[in-house]
Design an enzyme around this catalytic site. Structure first.
Site, PDB file in Angstrom:
ATOM      1  N   HIS A   1       0.810  -1.229   0.000  1.00  0.00           N
ATOM      2  CA  HIS A   1       0.000   0.000   0.000  1.00  0.00           C
ATOM      3  C   HIS A   1       0.841   1.275   0.000  1.00  0.00           C
ATOM      4  O   HIS A   1       0.309   2.359  -0.130  1.00  0.00           O
ATOM      5  CB  HIS A   1      -0.939   0.022   1.205  1.00  0.00           C
ATOM      6  CG  HIS A   1      -0.228   0.317   2.500  1.00  0.00           C
ATOM      7  ND1 HIS A   1       0.516  -0.629   3.152  1.00  0.00           N
ATOM      8  CD2 HIS A   1      -0.120   1.449   3.226  1.00  0.00           C
ATOM      9  CE1 HIS A   1       1.038  -0.092   4.238  1.00  0.00           C
ATOM     10  NE2 HIS A   1       0.675   1.168   4.300  1.00  0.00           N
TER      11      HIS A   1
HETATM   12  C1  UD1 Z   1      -2.300   5.258   5.971  1.00  0.00           C
HETATM   13  C2  UD1 Z   1      -1.061   5.740   6.716  1.00  0.00           C
HETATM   14  C3  UD1 Z   1       0.037   4.692   6.599  1.00  0.00           C
HETATM   15  C4  UD1 Z   1      -0.455   3.335   7.055  1.00  0.00           C
HETATM   16  C5  UD1 Z   1      -1.699   2.980   6.264  1.00  0.00           C
HETATM   17  C6  UD1 Z   1      -2.280   1.663   6.662  1.00  0.00           C
HETATM   18  C7  UD1 Z   1      -0.632   8.158   6.732  1.00  0.00           C
HETATM   19  C8  UD1 Z   1       0.207   9.219   6.175  1.00  0.00           C
HETATM   20  N1  UD1 Z   1      -0.527   6.963   6.136  1.00  0.00           N
HETATM   21  O1  UD1 Z   1      -1.971   5.147   4.598  1.00  0.00           O
HETATM   22  O2  UD1 Z   1       1.113   5.068   7.430  1.00  0.00           O
HETATM   23  O3  UD1 Z   1       0.560   2.389   6.846  1.00  0.00           O
HETATM   24  O4  UD1 Z   1      -2.676   4.003   6.491  1.00  0.00           O
HETATM   25  O5  UD1 Z   1      -3.406   1.353   5.875  1.00  0.00           O
HETATM   26  O6  UD1 Z   1      -1.336   8.383   7.686  1.00  0.00           O
HETATM   27  N2  UD1 Z   1      -9.469   4.472   1.722  1.00  0.00           N
HETATM   28  C9  UD1 Z   1     -10.655   3.783   1.672  1.00  0.00           C
HETATM   29  N3  UD1 Z   1     -11.219   3.397   2.847  1.00  0.00           N
HETATM   30  C10 UD1 Z   1     -10.666   3.654   4.054  1.00  0.00           C
HETATM   31  C11 UD1 Z   1      -9.464   4.364   4.096  1.00  0.00           C
HETATM   32  C12 UD1 Z   1      -8.856   4.743   2.922  1.00  0.00           C
HETATM   33  O7  UD1 Z   1     -11.190   3.517   0.608  1.00  0.00           O
HETATM   34  O8  UD1 Z   1     -11.241   3.271   5.086  1.00  0.00           O
HETATM   35  C13 UD1 Z   1      -8.806   4.862   0.449  1.00  0.00           C
HETATM   36  C14 UD1 Z   1      -9.044   6.287   0.038  1.00  0.00           C
HETATM   37  O9  UD1 Z   1      -9.175   6.309  -1.351  1.00  0.00           O
HETATM   38  C15 UD1 Z   1      -7.757   6.969   0.428  1.00  0.00           C
HETATM   39  C16 UD1 Z   1      -6.734   5.874   0.250  1.00  0.00           C
HETATM   40  O10 UD1 Z   1      -7.424   4.668   0.580  1.00  0.00           O
HETATM   41  O11 UD1 Z   1      -7.519   8.095  -0.346  1.00  0.00           O
HETATM   42  C17 UD1 Z   1      -5.513   6.009   1.133  1.00  0.00           C
HETATM   43  O12 UD1 Z   1      -5.891   6.187   2.503  1.00  0.00           O
HETATM   44  P1  UD1 Z   1      -4.999   7.123   3.467  1.00  0.00           P
HETATM   45  O13 UD1 Z   1      -5.525   7.042   4.861  1.00  0.00           O
HETATM   46  O14 UD1 Z   1      -4.849   8.455   2.853  1.00  0.00           O
HETATM   47  O15 UD1 Z   1      -3.569   6.479   3.400  1.00  0.00           O
HETATM   48  P2  UD1 Z   1      -3.088   4.986   3.485  1.00  0.00           P
HETATM   49  O16 UD1 Z   1      -2.419   4.675   2.211  1.00  0.00           O
HETATM   50  O17 UD1 Z   1      -4.165   4.055   3.964  1.00  0.00           O
END
Ligand code: UD1
Length: 361
Positions: A204
């Site tokens: 991820h």
């Molecule tokens: C975040 C953390 C990372 C951690 C990871 C675990 C930061 C900077 N990054 O990254 O350290 O390792 O979580 O998963 O805080 N999304 C969904 N559903 C959700 C959450 C996210 O669909 O419940 C999608 C959205 O499109 C979002 C993307 O996933 O834009 C990324 O989510 P985000 O929380 O921005 O970062 P992660 O890559 O999950």
């Protein structure tokens, strides 16, 4: 008593805070659970509360997905209101996600002491958003609870007061130890795979999934690996979105089993029984070390060097040729010597709660 706020926000926070929250409650301390909503899907958030025995959060901020600046800012605005209304005597944050730094910054500016669980880890790679979150959170925290000695060394080198650094061990392993007995083979049956006859993959990190050629190269390596052994690949939403955006197809003959993100118990069951893990996660590097399962980390560095030095982890980068080479090596070399790092014993939450309890009234 004025509350102690326990903050969670994103998936890797839940298994770190569940044991500590429960330990504080056992001691009749007034712990208030705040969820920022950085992660919000059923299988990125709710399922962890159910499986780890955490109650529904007392306060849910519902910030959702945004750019870094917008997400951090939204959490700060909402969390400031929570702090002003609830007047906590301490705020506890964990790990390195955007919710961690956002809440730490708000509390510190209101002169509320912040305690950081999993302090002191450093990848020395400032292109990782998590590295910025770690450095800044540690710099402003009152108590820094570290998982291993290397973290103490990093903090001392940065000039942090040694009296605030507490080597208490790895709290993720508390969740692992207490849930291991609940693992089972249901998910293996569902996916039609057998113990030690599959490999498990998670990806991820922006460095692996946000660039088309990099992600395509990794998926191509997985296609090739799956000709030898089935590959189970639970897709993080970020990775799923990017595969769609870049139109990356997996080979139809390939035995890659894509699933939705899995809950804690299904994932732990898969980790415990797999031949090998390929990952870019931080926590999974630790869980595989605790379980003695070989782990190949698709990154150039790790903030968890003890998993390489003492555990089962190897840092291999993300090129197709290296992934295949290291996969073949693990498959043909059965035994690996490793040890479980000191204080990764399932008792970290107790040690942390002992220290916090002495500081609250
Ligand atoms: C975040 C953390 C990372 C951690 C990871 C675990 C930061 C900077 N990054 O990254 O350290 O390792 O979580 O998963 O805080 N999304 C969904 N559903 C959700 C959450 C996210 O669909 O419940 C999608 C959205 O499109 C979002 C993307 O996933 O834009 C990324 O989510 P985000 O929380 O921005 O970062 P992660 O890559 O999950």
């Amino acid at each position: 008593m004025r509350p102690i706020i326990v903050v969670v926000g994103a998936r890797p926070n839940f298994m770190k805070m569940a044991p500590l929250y429960s330990e504080l409650k056992k001691r009749n301390l007034n712990a208030l659970l705040v969820h920022t909503g950085q992660h919000y899907d059923q299988n990125m958030s709710n399922i962890f509360f159910e499986e780890l025995g955490m109650p529904k959060p007392d306060i849910y901020l519902g910030v959702g997905s945004e750019t870094h600046a917008r997400q951090t800012a939204k959490i700060m605005i909402d969390f400031e209101r929570v702090c002003i209304e609830n007047k906590p005597q301490r705020v506890i944050v964990a790990g390195d996600v955007n919710s961690t730094i956002a809440c730490a910054l708000v509390a510190t500016k209101l002169n509320i002491p912040v305690d950081h669980v999993e302090a002191g880890l450093r990848s020395f790679d400032n292109t990782m958003p998590e590295e910025i979150n770690r450095i800044l959170t540690d710099r402003i925290s009152s108590l820094l609870f570290t998982p291993s000695k290397d973290a103490n060394t990093n903090l001392i080198n940065e000039g942090i007061n040694p009296n605030s650094i507490k080597l208490t061990g790895n709290i993720m392993i508390d969740s692992l130890v207490s849930n291991l007995k609940k693992t089972n083979s249901k998910i293996l049956k569902k996916l039609n795979i057998k113990e030690k006859q599959y490999i498990l993959v998670t990806l991820h990190r922006p460095s692996n999934v946000d660039k088309k050629d990099v992600l395509a190269d990794i998926v191509s390596a997985l296609n090739q690996i799956s000709e030898k052994i089935p590959v189970v690949f639970p897709l993080h939403p970020r990775t799923k979105n990017k595969m769609k955006e870049f139109n990356i197809q997996h080979n139809n003959n390939a035995r890659i089993i894509f699933t939705e993100p899995l809950g804690y118990l299904d994932f732990l069951s898969l980790t415990k029984n797999t031949k090998l893990v390929l990952t870019d996660s931080g926590g999974i590097q630790e869980e595989t070390t605790a379980l003695g399962i070989p782990c190949l980390t698709l990154r150039e560095n790790t903030e968890r060097p003890i998993t390489v030095k003492e555990g089962t982890n190897k840092i291999i980068g993300n090129t197709k040729s290296r992934i295949i080479e290291e996969f073949n090596y693990v498959l043909s070399n059965e035994s690996q010597t490793y040890k479980i790092p000191r204080l990764w014993d399932g008792k970290t939450a107790k040690r942390i709660a002992d220290i916090i309890q002495r500081r609250v009234n």
